[in-house]
Enzyme design. Structure first.
Site, PDB file in Angstrom:
ATOM      1  N   TYR A  61      29.046  39.043 -86.869  1.00  0.00           N
ATOM      2  CA  TYR A  61      29.433  37.698 -86.281  1.00  0.00           C
ATOM      3  C   TYR A  61      28.986  37.737 -84.323  1.00  0.00           C
ATOM      4  O   TYR A  61      29.174  38.729 -84.155  1.00  0.00           O
ATOM      5  CB  TYR A  61      30.148  37.767 -86.450  1.00  0.00           C
ATOM      6  N   LEU A 232      37.247  24.006 -93.380  1.00  0.00           N
ATOM      7  CA  LEU A 232      36.766  22.919 -93.139  1.00  0.00           C
ATOM      8  C   LEU A 232      35.547  22.007 -93.501  1.00  0.00           C
ATOM      9  O   LEU A 232      35.541  20.848 -93.280  1.00  0.00           O
ATOM     10  CB  LEU A 232      36.690  22.692 -91.808  1.00  0.00           C
ATOM     11  N   ALA A 233      34.413  22.277 -94.017  1.00  0.00           N
ATOM     12  CA  ALA A 233      33.242  21.614 -94.922  1.00  0.00           C
ATOM     13  C   ALA A 233      33.059  21.991 -93.260  1.00  0.00           C
ATOM     14  O   ALA A 233      32.186  20.413 -93.203  1.00  0.00           O
ATOM     15  CB  ALA A 233      33.267  20.974 -95.187  1.00  0.00           C
ATOM     16  N   GLY A 234      32.900  22.505 -92.372  1.00  0.00           N
ATOM     17  CA  GLY A 234      32.252  22.377 -90.986  1.00  0.00           C
ATOM     18  C   GLY A 234      32.443  21.006 -90.179  1.00  0.00           C
ATOM     19  O   GLY A 234      31.987  20.316 -89.245  1.00  0.00           O
ATOM     20  N   GLY A 235      33.822  20.600 -90.836  1.00  0.00           N
ATOM     21  CA  GLY A 235      34.541  19.227 -89.911  1.00  0.00           C
ATOM     22  C   GLY A 235      34.072  17.809 -90.713  1.00  0.00           C
ATOM     23  O   GLY A 235      33.904  16.571 -89.936  1.00  0.00           O
TER      24      GLY A 235
END
Ligand code: NAP
Length: 325
Positions: A61, A232-235
């Protein structure tokens, strides 16, 4: 309250994990900055204040910078290591010169990766080490030797995998004396192959999903903690600006917001609570770095406990964009 698979094994893991892929700035070899350390401090503080003590890392990361800024942030905060559950991953290697991006489960690479992880985090041990993505050249005996050495030296307490199917887990497990405790996979209200695979049994449509057949059931049977990455499915349903999305996404987003208003909670808590309502006791690994989003996520624990079957199916059907078969 029902225990998670990790809790059943005596690991003090929370229902929600803070994913740290967003920390450490950009995906390059630029040096870490003070601002990035402060961002990590804010995220860690928000997590701990909200009751999240479990953190997910990977050696790759931000080219190691996520672990570095996390380690530096902890130095400025007198948290007791034993109160935290720290997990990291290894096995992915970036392209270097003539060498392509590749996966590497060799003993040598696993051992040196863990030394790098511990040094960047400034820690003596990891609670859990995951193999990040299946390496087609995996020699399970060699992985077993590496794990034994890491356990013996006290550098790693438990082992798990990520993005693996049931057969890959069974193969590796055959050579290990200790159980694999985690499998981390992409699962959320938008990426629903993990449910469709089971619902569309014996139907042509059921063969078009990328989620491996029977994996969910295998993990449940073997008490392997399923962790959801990108929960969060990227928001997608909780606030990110949308354009050009299909009707099912727009309708699901509307329903998420209506339920959040009715239950006096956040959209994040609805999206995560829906995942956590599943009997597999899925642990979402939330990737937000924003303290307010971290705080608004934890109400998902209450939402999951209270979500009715009908509410759960309403969200599922909205996301499918068609009624149940
Ligand atoms: N095992 C694997 O192969 C694998 C792969 C990918 C990730 N992971 C792990 O899973 C964790 C979570 O994954 P993820 O970060 O991809 O997924 P996520 O939790 O679904 O999404 C988090 C991302 O979406 C953004 N976001 C969330 N809500 C938003 C909103 N309302 N408006 C705008 N942006 C919003 C966040 O930005 P903000 O920071 O601004 O909130 C963040 O960039 C990672 O941190 C990592 O630990 C594992």
């Amino acid at each position: 309250m029902k225990q998670t698979p990790l809790q059943k094994r005596g690991i003090a893991a929370d229902r929600i994990v803070l994913g740290c892929m967003g920390l450490g700035g950009t995906w390059d070899n630029s040096p870490e900055t003070n601002e990035q350390v402060l961002e990590a401090e804010r995220a860690i503080d928000a997590a701990l204040e909200s009751g999240i003590r479990m953190f997910d890392h990977a050696d790759i990361y931000k080219m190691g910078k996520a672990e570095i800024v996390f380690g530096q942030a902890l130095k400025n905060r007198p948290y007791i290591r034993e109160q935290l559950v720290i997990q990291s991953k290894c096995g992915i290697r970036f392209a270097e010169g003539e060498m392509p991006g590749r996966y590497d489960f060799s003993k040598e690479h696993i051992l040196s990766s863990v030394d790098g992880i511990l040094s960047r985090l400034g820690m003596e041990y990891l609670d859990i080490l995951l193999l990040h993505r299946p390496d087609p050249l995996m020699e399970p005996e060699e992985v077993a030797e590496a794990f034994a050495k890491l356990k013996e030296s006290g550098k790693v307490r438990h082992f798990g995998v990520s993005n693996m199917n049931a057969s890959q887990i069974k193969l590796l497990q055959h050579y290990l004396p200790d159980p694999l405790v985690v499998n981390q996979l992409q699962m959320n209200l938008h990426h629903i192959g993990w449910l469709e695979e089971g619902v569309l049994v014996n139907q042509q449509a059921g063969t078009s999903f990328s989620f491996p057949e029977s994996l969910l059931a295998h993990c449940q049977l073997e008490n392997i903690q399923i962790q959801a990455w990108a929960p969060l499915a990227g928001g997608l349903y909780s606030g990110r600006e949308l354009s050009g999305q299909p009707e099912s996404v727009l309708q699901t987003k509307k329903l998420v917001h209506r339920m959040a208003a009715e239950k006096e909670t956040s959209a994040e808590a609805i999206v995560l609570g829906w995942l956590m309502r599943h009997p597999a006791m899925i642990q979402p690994v939330i990737g937000t770095t924003k303290p307010e989003r971290i705080r608004s996520s934890v109400d998902a624990i209450r939402i999951a406990e209270q979500m009715t079957r009908e509410e759960w199916y309403s969200l599922y059907v909205a996301s499918r964009g068609r009624k149940m078969p």
